[in-house]
Motif scaffolding. Structure first.
Motif, PDB file in Angstrom:
ATOM      1  N   ARG A  17      -6.412  43.087   6.465  1.00 22.20           N
ATOM      2  CA  ARG A  17      -7.849  43.163   6.730  1.00 22.20           C
ATOM      3  C   ARG A  17      -8.480  44.170   5.776  1.00 22.20           C
ATOM      4  O   ARG A  17      -7.797  45.023   5.225  1.00 22.20           O
ATOM      5  N   ARG A  18      -9.779  44.082   5.639  1.00 19.26           N
ATOM      6  CA  ARG A  18     -10.500  45.072   4.839  1.00 19.26           C
ATOM      7  C   ARG A  18     -10.305  46.441   5.461  1.00 19.26           C
ATOM      8  O   ARG A  18     -10.213  46.577   6.676  1.00 19.26           O
ATOM      9  N   PHE A  19     -10.248  47.473   4.637  1.00 14.31           N
ATOM     10  CA  PHE A  19      -9.984  48.829   5.127  1.00 14.31           C
ATOM     11  C   PHE A  19     -11.014  49.260   6.158  1.00 14.31           C
ATOM     12  O   PHE A  19     -10.682  49.846   7.186  1.00 14.31           O
ATOM     13  N   ASP A  20     -12.283  48.969   5.910  1.00 18.38           N
ATOM     14  CA  ASP A  20     -13.312  49.416   6.846  1.00 18.38           C
ATOM     15  C   ASP A  20     -13.215  48.722   8.206  1.00 18.38           C
ATOM     16  O   ASP A  20     -13.800  49.187   9.180  1.00 18.38           O
ATOM     17  N   ALA A  21     -12.454  47.659   8.310  1.00 15.03           N
ATOM     18  CA  ALA A  21     -12.259  47.003   9.608  1.00 15.03           C
ATOM     19  C   ALA A  21     -11.393  47.863  10.530  1.00 15.03           C
ATOM     20  O   ALA A  21     -11.431  47.706  11.743  1.00 15.03           O
ATOM     21  N   TYR A  22     -10.620  48.781   9.965  1.00 13.22           N
ATOM     22  CA  TYR A  22      -9.772  49.666  10.761  1.00 13.22           C
ATOM     23  C   TYR A  22     -10.534  50.893  11.273  1.00 13.22           C
ATOM     24  O   TYR A  22     -10.055  51.603  12.141  1.00 13.22           O
ATOM     25  N   LEU A  23     -11.691  51.171  10.713  1.00  9.90           N
ATOM     26  CA  LEU A  23     -12.463  52.360  11.068  1.00  9.90           C
ATOM     27  C   LEU A  23     -13.290  52.120  12.326  1.00  9.90           C
ATOM     28  O   LEU A  23     -13.756  51.020  12.585  1.00  9.90           O
ATOM     29  N   SER A  24     -13.503  53.177  13.088  1.00  9.20           N
ATOM     30  CA  SER A  24     -14.348  53.108  14.279  1.00  9.20           C
ATOM     31  C   SER A  24     -15.808  53.255  13.864  1.00  9.20           C
ATOM     32  O   SER A  24     -16.119  53.887  12.852  1.00  9.20           O
ATOM     33  N   SER A  25     -16.690  52.714  14.671  1.00  7.42           N
ATOM     34  CA  SER A  25     -18.116  52.896  14.404  1.00  7.42           C
ATOM     35  C   SER A  25     -18.497  54.337  14.728  1.00  7.42           C
ATOM     36  O   SER A  25     -17.751  55.058  15.406  1.00  7.42           O
ATOM     37  N   ARG A  26     -19.644  54.784  14.256  1.00  6.54           N
ATOM     38  CA  ARG A  26     -20.090  56.154  14.544  1.00  6.54           C
ATOM     39  C   ARG A  26     -20.211  56.383  16.041  1.00  6.54           C
ATOM     40  O   ARG A  26     -19.858  57.440  16.542  1.00  6.54           O
ATOM     41  N   ARG A  27     -20.705  55.392  16.755  1.00  9.50           N
ATOM     42  CA  ARG A  27     -20.874  55.524  18.211  1.00  9.50           C
ATOM     43  C   ARG A  27     -19.508  55.693  18.889  1.00  9.50           C
ATOM     44  O   ARG A  27     -19.328  56.572  19.726  1.00  9.50           O
ATOM     45  N   GLU A  28     -18.550  54.843  18.530  1.00  7.71           N
ATOM     46  CA  GLU A  28     -17.202  54.940  19.117  1.00  7.71           C
ATOM     47  C   GLU A  28     -16.541  56.264  18.752  1.00  7.71           C
ATOM     48  O   GLU A  28     -15.891  56.895  19.590  1.00  7.71           O
ATOM     49  N   ALA A  29     -16.705  56.700  17.507  1.00  8.74           N
ATOM     50  CA  ALA A  29     -16.108  57.965  17.073  1.00  8.74           C
ATOM     51  C   ALA A  29     -16.722  59.136  17.834  1.00  8.74           C
ATOM     52  O   ALA A  29     -16.014  60.068  18.219  1.00  8.74           O
TER      53      ALA A  29
END
Length: 61
Positions: A17-29
């Protein structure tokens, strides 16, 4: 003779998957940071550490 391994990326697959797909959204973080069992505010953390250091130095003296 050299052999070179090559992979195939298939759009939509879960393996690649694209790398940014592994990152959490700002709200979730933000929600995760609020639930951590330690201080996440840098200024408050440094102030707390300075107080502990001062206490330890006075105790040592």
């Amino acid at each position: 003779m050299r052999s070179v391994a090559r992979g195939i990326w298939v759009e939509g697959t879960r393996n690649y998957r694209r790398f940014d797909a592994y990152l959490s959204s700002r709200r979730e973080a933000g929600k995760m940071a609020d639930s951590l069992p330690f201080q996440t505010d840098a200024a408050a953390y440094l102030e707390e550490r300075a107080r502990k250091l001062d206490w330890r130095l006075r105790r040592f003296a």
